[in-house]
Design an enzyme around this catalytic site. Sequence first.
Site, mmCIF file in Angstrom:
data_model
loop_
_atom_site.group_PDB
_atom_site.id
_atom_site.type_symbol
_atom_site.label_atom_id
_atom_site.label_comp_id
_atom_site.label_asym_id
_atom_site.label_seq_id
_atom_site.Cartn_x
_atom_site.Cartn_y
_atom_site.Cartn_z
ATOM 1 N N ASP A 12 42.578 49.221 -11.116
ATOM 2 C CA ASP A 12 42.854 48.994 -9.693
ATOM 3 C C ASP A 12 44.026 48.035 -9.529
ATOM 4 O O ASP A 12 44.946 48.283 -8.755
ATOM 5 C CB ASP A 12 41.624 48.370 -9.004
ATOM 6 C CG ASP A 12 40.588 49.414 -8.641
ATOM 7 O OD1 ASP A 12 40.691 50.542 -9.164
ATOM 8 O OD2 ASP A 12 39.681 49.104 -7.850
ATOM 9 N N ASP A 47 33.410 49.531 -7.850
ATOM 10 C CA ASP A 47 34.488 50.367 -7.339
ATOM 11 C C ASP A 47 33.917 51.527 -6.541
ATOM 12 O O ASP A 47 33.143 52.337 -7.068
ATOM 13 C CB ASP A 47 35.295 50.879 -8.528
ATOM 14 C CG ASP A 47 36.465 51.709 -8.067
ATOM 15 O OD1 ASP A 47 37.168 51.246 -7.155
ATOM 16 O OD2 ASP A 47 36.655 52.813 -8.578
ATOM 17 N N THR A 96 38.909 51.746 -1.982
ATOM 18 C CA THR A 96 38.016 52.909 -1.946
ATOM 19 C C THR A 96 36.754 52.635 -1.148
ATOM 20 O O THR A 96 36.260 53.508 -0.453
ATOM 21 C CB THR A 96 37.641 53.333 -3.370
ATOM 22 O OG1 THR A 96 37.266 52.190 -4.103
ATOM 23 C CG2 THR A 96 38.798 53.990 -4.049
ATOM 24 N N THR A 97 36.238 51.421 -1.254
ATOM 25 C CA THR A 97 35.068 51.079 -0.454
ATOM 26 C C THR A 97 35.471 51.033 1.020
ATOM 27 O O THR A 97 34.763 51.525 1.896
ATOM 28 C CB THR A 97 34.510 49.708 -0.868
ATOM 29 O OG1 THR A 97 34.452 49.655 -2.289
ATOM 30 C CG2 THR A 97 33.137 49.492 -0.314
HETATM 31 P P1 ADP Z 1 37.849 48.182 -1.979
HETATM 32 O O1 ADP Z 1 37.174 49.120 -2.924
HETATM 33 O O2 ADP Z 1 37.947 48.751 -0.606
HETATM 34 O O3 ADP Z 1 39.119 47.649 -2.494
HETATM 35 P P2 ADP Z 1 36.813 45.572 -2.454
HETATM 36 O O4 ADP Z 1 35.431 45.311 -2.884
HETATM 37 O O5 ADP Z 1 37.909 45.434 -3.456
HETATM 38 O O6 ADP Z 1 36.833 46.991 -1.804
HETATM 39 O O7 ADP Z 1 37.107 44.595 -1.239
HETATM 40 C C1 ADP Z 1 38.330 44.558 -0.599
HETATM 41 C C2 ADP Z 1 38.277 43.671 0.614
HETATM 42 O O8 ADP Z 1 38.029 42.332 0.245
HETATM 43 C C3 ADP Z 1 39.603 43.682 1.317
HETATM 44 O O9 ADP Z 1 39.391 43.867 2.693
HETATM 45 C C4 ADP Z 1 40.183 42.329 1.017
HETATM 46 O O10 ADP Z 1 41.003 41.877 2.048
HETATM 47 C C5 ADP Z 1 38.962 41.488 0.886
HETATM 48 N N1 ADP Z 1 39.208 40.298 0.075
HETATM 49 C C6 ADP Z 1 39.611 40.260 -1.209
HETATM 50 N N2 ADP Z 1 39.756 38.990 -1.658
HETATM 51 C C7 ADP Z 1 39.414 38.191 -0.613
HETATM 52 C C8 ADP Z 1 39.344 36.781 -0.424
HETATM 53 N N3 ADP Z 1 39.661 35.923 -1.401
HETATM 54 N N4 ADP Z 1 38.963 36.328 0.785
HETATM 55 C C9 ADP Z 1 38.652 37.178 1.774
HETATM 56 N N5 ADP Z 1 38.692 38.519 1.661
HETATM 57 C C10 ADP Z 1 39.070 39.037 0.486
HETATM 58 MG MG MG Z 2 39.415 46.442 -4.196
#
Ligand code: ADP
Ligand code: MG
Length: 557
Positions: free
Chosen positions: A394, A64, A97-98
Amino acid sequence: MTSMMQPQIILLKEGTDTSQGKPQLVSNINACMAVADVVRTTLGPRGMDKLIHDDKGNTTISNDGATIMKLLDIVHPAAKLLVDIAKSQDSEVGDGTTTVVLLAGEFLREAKPFIEDGVHPQNLIRSYRAASNMAIEKVKELAVSIEGKSLDEKRSLLAKCAATTLSSKLIGGEKDFFAKMVVDAVIAIGNDDRLNMIGIKKVPGGTMRDSFLVNGVAFKKTFSYAGFEQQPKKFHNPKILLLNIELELKSEKENAEIRLSDPLQYQSIVDAEWNIIYDKLDKCVKSGAKIVLSRLAIGDLATQYFADRDIFCAGRVAEDDLHRVAAATGGTVQTSVNNVIDEVLGTCDVFEEKQVGNERFNIFSGCPSGQTATIVLRGGADQFIEEAERSLHDAIMIVRRAMKNSTVVAGGGAIDMEISRYLWQHARNIAGKSQLFINAFAKALEVIPRQLCDNAGFDATDVLNKLRQKHALPSGEGSLYGVDINTGGICDSFANFVWEPALVKINAINAATEAACLVLSVDETVKNPKSESAQGDAAGMGRGRGGGMRGRGMRRR
Ligand code: ADP
Ligand code: MG
């Protein structure tokens, strides 16, 4: 130079350190980029986790962004800004958040060559702001509403959003299992705004799949005295009395000075003490309650007394657990046992004390007001369960958001590519430098799909070219295409249910732009020498430590 000949003007105290102008700006940008580089690899379903351990020996494994940033303990004043936007994104929407940190870093990276070439930051800021507004308008336009669906349909739609959030986490392997659980929990608490009505209990041991949801309240069995074994452990429709008083034999003589003229009178004092406690216990029993919970201790005398009358009791119940029981069962916490009327007693369908792993749990299910839910999390290592809890948090936030303003956009970089394309296209009609800046903003947005590819080990250039081509189709049919995380190609993210609440994207773009503009607008840092000597004095440190502005703060990788 002529200025050399002039007498020196002393404006600031001796020892004050200032740096200003372009080098200052570039150094701030570098610091922010370094921060973005730290969290870069955690983005997306194939992102890596970070293990952070502090000097106290606590280790945390997390994916996170906000958690990582918080633990990093960044001292660089400009870079700290990114920590703040990650935190605000976390409290505002709970996810992304990322994304927000990456975007801010990338906006600045794109701005850097312009700054180095002598572009005035204000020009950049103006264009970035305009681009951000356009981007947000576009997200709103592209968002798909899930309003007006039946509850069942809504459930499955919300579960998709939760699954997308969870897919990037340690528990991503079981995302469907947990997504359903989260949606059930959020729907259970209904419109209640208090997030603490969803309890998460962590019980080490077992596997993730052993986690379960209680439609009501569950908490670990509290400390109990002899006699407890004889109490019944299961009730149907019991009345529940909630107390905030001690039910223990008190030696009143400890609290007061008593003078006796005759040793025989001593007995009367002891009797009085017993009478007080028996009177209290009697009143509890008379209220008709079958379960007595107290925030304070329930002693051995009381435990035995209740056991003899087939009543279950638990003392030293944690405050938030007690409040959850109150909210769920419709009871009210009492501070006295005088006058316990029926209205203050709670009730539920079933109360049961159950074994969960190594622990015994008190579980209240089928509660009438139903505004609580408890998730009991199981898993191996402590760090694992901790991270699972953060991930569920989250997901819970996302589902609540999606329920409130129920519009979603395609994830997997699809929405970012689409906005990027839109901005490029728009910029073509703009005359002047501003065109370049808006293009820079558009290019920065591509960081999301690019990073998703990089983290999964795909050829980012190849995938991005495919995506650009798809999104550029004049018919607009490619607008939902994003990175296919399974094959390394591209796919219709929306059709594959990679969904994110529109609010996550809107907030991320907004916050990242604001942070980038703020960094760009700073052209001078002044380090006051006094604050250096006052180190250790916690108050007012935030700015004081500002000395780091020269760029010594962040560890670079
Ligand atoms: P954050 O902290 O920003 O939420 P994450 O590590 O949760 O970061 O990553 C979120 C990103 O991953 C988003 O841009 C989301 O669209 C993408 N994402 C999540 N699941 C999938 C998936 N199954 N296929 C492609 N992209 C995905
Ligand atoms: Mg996320």
